[in-house]
Enzyme design. Sequence first.
Site, PDB file in Angstrom:
ATOM      1  N   CYS A   2      -5.171  -1.960 -13.478  1.00 17.65           N
ATOM      2  CA  CYS A   2      -5.825  -2.736 -14.673  1.00 17.65           C
ATOM      3  C   CYS A   2      -4.842  -3.582 -15.369  1.00 17.65           C
ATOM      4  O   CYS A   2      -3.600  -3.493 -15.445  1.00 17.65           O
ATOM      5  CB  CYS A   2      -6.206  -1.614 -15.577  1.00 17.65           C
ATOM      6  SG  CYS A   2      -7.141  -0.285 -14.911  1.00 17.65           S
ATOM      7  N   ARG A  27      -2.668  -8.408 -10.041  1.00 20.85           N
ATOM      8  CA  ARG A  27      -2.235  -6.875 -10.061  1.00 20.85           C
ATOM      9  C   ARG A  27      -3.220  -6.098  -9.176  1.00 20.85           C
ATOM     10  O   ARG A  27      -3.076  -4.689  -9.136  1.00 20.85           O
ATOM     11  CB  ARG A  27      -2.552  -6.560 -11.515  1.00 20.85           C
ATOM     12  CG  ARG A  27      -1.518  -7.168 -12.366  1.00 20.85           C
ATOM     13  CD  ARG A  27      -1.756  -7.050 -13.889  1.00 20.85           C
ATOM     14  NE  ARG A  27      -1.548  -5.682 -14.546  1.00 20.85           N
ATOM     15  CZ  ARG A  27      -0.575  -5.380 -15.128  1.00 20.85           C
ATOM     16  NH1 ARG A  27       0.312  -6.030 -15.188  1.00 20.85           N
ATOM     17  NH2 ARG A  27      -0.457  -3.941 -15.622  1.00 20.85           N
ATOM     18  N   TRP A  75      -8.886  -1.275 -12.330  1.00 19.93           N
ATOM     19  CA  TRP A  75      -8.745  -0.665 -11.130  1.00 19.93           C
ATOM     20  C   TRP A  75      -9.045   0.868 -11.048  1.00 19.93           C
ATOM     21  O   TRP A  75      -8.600   1.546 -11.788  1.00 19.93           O
ATOM     22  CB  TRP A  75      -7.259  -0.972 -10.972  1.00 19.93           C
ATOM     23  CG  TRP A  75      -6.510  -0.492  -9.303  1.00 19.93           C
ATOM     24  CD1 TRP A  75      -6.759  -1.361  -8.296  1.00 19.93           C
ATOM     25  CD2 TRP A  75      -5.844   0.535  -8.761  1.00 19.93           C
ATOM     26  NE1 TRP A  75      -6.094  -0.937  -7.112  1.00 19.93           N
ATOM     27  CE2 TRP A  75      -5.665   0.196  -7.644  1.00 19.93           C
ATOM     28  CE3 TRP A  75      -5.513   1.769  -9.492  1.00 19.93           C
ATOM     29  CZ2 TRP A  75      -5.167   1.241  -6.870  1.00 19.93           C
ATOM     30  CZ3 TRP A  75      -4.625   2.594  -8.818  1.00 19.93           C
ATOM     31  CH2 TRP A  75      -4.604   2.318  -7.284  1.00 19.93           C
ATOM     32  N   ASN A 100      -5.531   0.670 -20.370  1.00 16.48           N
ATOM     33  CA  ASN A 100      -4.716   0.761 -18.925  1.00 16.48           C
ATOM     34  C   ASN A 100      -4.118   2.289 -19.138  1.00 16.48           C
ATOM     35  O   ASN A 100      -3.552   2.422 -20.272  1.00 16.48           O
ATOM     36  CB  ASN A 100      -3.790  -0.127 -18.927  1.00 16.48           C
ATOM     37  CG  ASN A 100      -4.130  -1.442 -18.530  1.00 16.48           C
ATOM     38  OD1 ASN A 100      -5.515  -2.047 -18.398  1.00 16.48           O
ATOM     39  ND2 ASN A 100      -3.059  -2.295 -18.539  1.00 16.48           N
ATOM     40  N   GLY A 101      -4.252   2.933 -18.000  1.00 17.45           N
ATOM     41  CA  GLY A 101      -3.550   4.162 -17.911  1.00 17.45           C
ATOM     42  C   GLY A 101      -4.493   5.265 -17.404  1.00 17.45           C
ATOM     43  O   GLY A 101      -5.461   5.039 -17.171  1.00 17.45           O
ATOM     44  N   GLU A 483      10.478  -2.211   5.998  1.00 20.45           N
ATOM     45  CA  GLU A 483      10.135  -3.303   5.248  1.00 20.45           C
ATOM     46  C   GLU A 483       8.829  -3.896   5.905  1.00 20.45           C
ATOM     47  O   GLU A 483       7.960  -4.539   5.479  1.00 20.45           O
ATOM     48  CB  GLU A 483      10.871  -3.880   4.317  1.00 20.45           C
ATOM     49  CG  GLU A 483      10.638  -5.130   3.651  1.00 20.45           C
ATOM     50  CD  GLU A 483       9.629  -4.713   2.497  1.00 20.45           C
ATOM     51  OE1 GLU A 483       9.529  -3.682   2.208  1.00 20.45           O
ATOM     52  OE2 GLU A 483       9.210  -5.850   1.941  1.00 20.45           O
ATOM     53  N   LYS A 487       5.080  -4.415   5.292  1.00 17.96           N
ATOM     54  CA  LYS A 487       4.388  -5.851   4.996  1.00 17.96           C
ATOM     55  C   LYS A 487       3.244  -6.149   6.073  1.00 17.96           C
ATOM     56  O   LYS A 487       2.135  -6.530   5.624  1.00 17.96           O
ATOM     57  CB  LYS A 487       5.543  -7.199   5.436  1.00 17.96           C
ATOM     58  CG  LYS A 487       6.380  -7.437   4.287  1.00 17.96           C
ATOM     59  CD  LYS A 487       6.171  -7.823   3.147  1.00 17.96           C
ATOM     60  CE  LYS A 487       5.889  -7.045   2.009  1.00 17.96           C
ATOM     61  NZ  LYS A 487       6.665  -6.256   1.237  1.00 17.96           N
ATOM     62  N   GLU A 490       0.293  -3.784   4.689  1.00 22.61           N
ATOM     63  CA  GLU A 490      -0.589  -3.828   3.616  1.00 22.61           C
ATOM     64  C   GLU A 490      -1.326  -5.176   3.694  1.00 22.61           C
ATOM     65  O   GLU A 490      -2.119  -5.160   2.877  1.00 22.61           O
ATOM     66  CB  GLU A 490       0.603  -3.771   2.248  1.00 22.61           C
ATOM     67  CG  GLU A 490       1.561  -5.038   2.232  1.00 22.61           C
ATOM     68  CD  GLU A 490       2.474  -4.614   0.858  1.00 22.61           C
ATOM     69  OE1 GLU A 490       2.119  -4.313   0.062  1.00 22.61           O
ATOM     70  OE2 GLU A 490       3.514  -4.876   0.988  1.00 22.61           O
ATOM     71  N   HIS A 506      12.759  10.681  21.168  1.00 20.42           N
ATOM     72  CA  HIS A 506      12.313  11.890  20.475  1.00 20.42           C
ATOM     73  C   HIS A 506      10.791  11.945  20.099  1.00 20.42           C
ATOM     74  O   HIS A 506      10.549  13.003  19.299  1.00 20.42           O
ATOM     75  CB  HIS A 506      13.426  12.222  19.369  1.00 20.42           C
ATOM     76  CG  HIS A 506      14.686  12.142  19.695  1.00 20.42           C
ATOM     77  ND1 HIS A 506      15.209  13.321  20.340  1.00 20.42           N
ATOM     78  CD2 HIS A 506      15.445  11.361  19.302  1.00 20.42           C
ATOM     79  CE1 HIS A 506      16.266  12.946  20.443  1.00 20.42           C
ATOM     80  NE2 HIS A 506      16.649  11.833  20.070  1.00 20.42           N
ATOM     81  N   LYS A 605      -0.344  -4.929  -7.780  1.00 21.36           N
ATOM     82  CA  LYS A 605       0.837  -5.487  -7.676  1.00 21.36           C
ATOM     83  C   LYS A 605       1.749  -4.457  -8.506  1.00 21.36           C
ATOM     84  O   LYS A 605       3.033  -4.292  -8.106  1.00 21.36           O
ATOM     85  CB  LYS A 605       1.067  -6.664  -8.454  1.00 21.36           C
ATOM     86  CG  LYS A 605       2.159  -7.094  -8.766  1.00 21.36           C
ATOM     87  CD  LYS A 605       2.656  -7.791  -7.199  1.00 21.36           C
ATOM     88  CE  LYS A 605       4.139  -8.429  -7.372  1.00 21.36           C
ATOM     89  NZ  LYS A 605       4.846  -8.193  -6.025  1.00 21.36           N
TER      90      LYS A 605
HETATM   91  C1  AGP Z   1       5.359  -3.845  -1.853  1.00 22.98           C
HETATM   92  O1  AGP Z   1       5.170  -4.925  -0.916  1.00 22.98           O
HETATM   93  C2  AGP Z   1       4.361  -3.395  -2.505  1.00 22.98           C
HETATM   94  N1  AGP Z   1       3.435  -4.091  -3.263  1.00 22.98           N
HETATM   95  C3  AGP Z   1       4.998  -2.029  -3.109  1.00 22.98           C
HETATM   96  O2  AGP Z   1       5.482  -1.085  -2.320  1.00 22.98           O
HETATM   97  C4  AGP Z   1       6.056  -2.233  -4.427  1.00 22.98           C
HETATM   98  O3  AGP Z   1       7.239  -2.621  -3.926  1.00 22.98           O
HETATM   99  C5  AGP Z   1       6.077  -0.848  -5.272  1.00 22.98           C
HETATM  100  O4  AGP Z   1       4.853  -0.491  -5.615  1.00 22.98           O
HETATM  101  C6  AGP Z   1       7.304  -0.754  -6.286  1.00 22.98           C
HETATM  102  O5  AGP Z   1       6.930  -1.723  -7.154  1.00 22.98           O
HETATM  103  P1  AGP Z   1       8.083  -2.049  -8.143  1.00 22.98           P
HETATM  104  O6  AGP Z   1       9.167  -2.750  -7.458  1.00 22.98           O
HETATM  105  O7  AGP Z   1       7.531  -3.038  -9.088  1.00 22.98           O
HETATM  106  O8  AGP Z   1       8.545  -0.882  -8.927  1.00 22.98           O
END
Ligand code: AGP
Length: 610
Positions: A2, A27, A75, A100-101, A483, A487, A490, A506, A605
């Site tokens: 949010c 976000r 959100w 938010n929260g 990583e 990518k 996501e 394995h 985000k």
């Molecule tokens: C990565 O592409 C993500 N969007 C996500 O995994 C992100 O790295 C994670 O939520 C941690 O966020 P931060 O680095 O702001 O703590």
Amino acid sequence: MCGIVGAVSERDVQGILLEGLRRLEYRGYDSAGMAVIDGDHQVQRARELGKVAALSDAIDANPLDGQLGIAHTRWATHGEPSQLNAHPHMSGDRLAIVHNGIIENYQDLREELKADGFTFTSQTDTEVVAHLIEKNYRAVGDLYDAVKAAITRLRGAYALAVIHADEPDHMVVCREGSPLVVGVGIGENFIASDQLALLPVTDRFMFLEEGDIADIRKEKVSIHDREGTPVERKITRFEHGADSVDKGEYRHFMLKEIYEQPRVVKATMEGRLTDSSVLEQALGTDAADLLENVRHVQIIACGTSYHAGMVARYWIEELAGVPCSVEVASEYRYRKHVIQPDTLFLCISQSGETADTLAALRQAKEAGFRAALAICNVPGSSLVRESDLVIMTQAGPEIGVASTKAFTTQLTALLIFTLALARHNGLAPEKEAEIVKAIHLVPGQVNDVLALDGEIEELSKAFMDKNHSLFLGRGSQFPVAMEGALKLKEISYIHAEAYPAGELKHGPLALVDSEMPVVTVAPNNDLVEKLKSNLEEVRARGGELFVFADKEAGVKSEEGIHVMQIPSVHEITAPIVYTVPLQLLSYHVAVLKGTDVDQPRNLAKSVTVE
Ligand code: AGP
């Protein structure tokens, strides 16, 4: 997650609020809304399911004129994405709130408020807070006191902004567990969950601290801490230019951010390295004393930042000879741990507001660690404020939900930290000089990889119709493979799994066939021969290989193997450089598939709730 924006001004605030919401779109959200108090002292509200553009259209049709207002992108956490669940929520027709929260005890409060005669129109936890404040308002007749009393009943995390039509000249805001910043103007003031929302109207910010409650008026901001003591919060200036949040010539923020990496990696090195050594003082005046006494490092992070921590473990154990553990924050915070004496607690976070990472840090501060170090990209974030020592990355605002430049700058900062720690643990000055020289070469090497963009785009076509993929790496390239897989999944929604290449036989080898592309990173290091054998295992099963390999590594394109040659790099800095082609690959696959690259479905985000 949010987003909140609020404004009190001499001028109409709807344009400021809408622009703020647009800037928070990155976000991730599912609905948007706004409430203002108009010239007749009535609350006017608009809420729409979907994008901020839909809210903007609704407001064009029925303007919300007024000089005090709050707005929100939601959100969903409690209740489906819908217009009724969208914020602002109201109690009666005089009080409006954005939140938010998560309120953990909302069910109990809901029952209590229903018994008091309040009617609920949504499934959200937020509406409970609206009614609770209104109940207190009826008792005390003052919005500030009503909010203050109400929050003593809340359990969970919140950033709140509240307006009341009977008090049309101010808003009351507070935070506990969710970020909130006050934007300081001239004859007007603002609030937001992220300073980026307010850059068109101010570059001066005050970050509220946990437990703060603030009264925001045109001419004045008054803040009290949790104990009710009046406090001043320092005003800081936003360090990056306002255009750093525009896409410029790029089609997506993600692509822009990938291309910014040579510059921001260099910026993260600046002031911290000579030609041949690390400037330890640049890590903080207390750094030398601290590093001298560290015997173990515990790294905590989430997502991409966790992968950066996994790379750092290889570096810390190899170069500093100090044992290092790495764990995702959501697991760490909920288990019992044995803390080794003189352990440094190291949190890595782009945003500095990730709920699990912050919760782990707060526990750690009670648990007897030597000190807490943060590697973070957002000055003024909760993580930065609550850590003993901070190494800021210099990535600038990262808007694409998929983290790119945050990762490579985290790696840069982590490598510099590792060298400083290693110096206290017997690393030879010649070795330090060799690695520092290698770090200086990274921005140029990343540029060389960016020059391969066209070829990587061509390769990406092979992934378009695939549903699954495997990513392989060995040693410090295993987290790079993780990583890369993160990518791809996501932003392109293709299932991607990463394995250490030695684990292939394995289990995962059973999955390999012509429908399973296998992506591998192969710098020229001690493990390359072993990696080549793993690649043969894949080829023998008809798997199609996509290998990003050092040009000296002796891996050649042939039937079933597409090799993209990467310029030779030092094996310690290789994880930074080899990340970049994987970012480009995911980006191009996502563009070909037509997904929402910068705001992938279901993701946010900054994950400020559990
Ligand atoms: C990565 O592409 C993500 N969007 C996500 O995994 C992100 O790295 C994670 O939520 C941690 O966020 P931060 O680095 O702001 O703590």
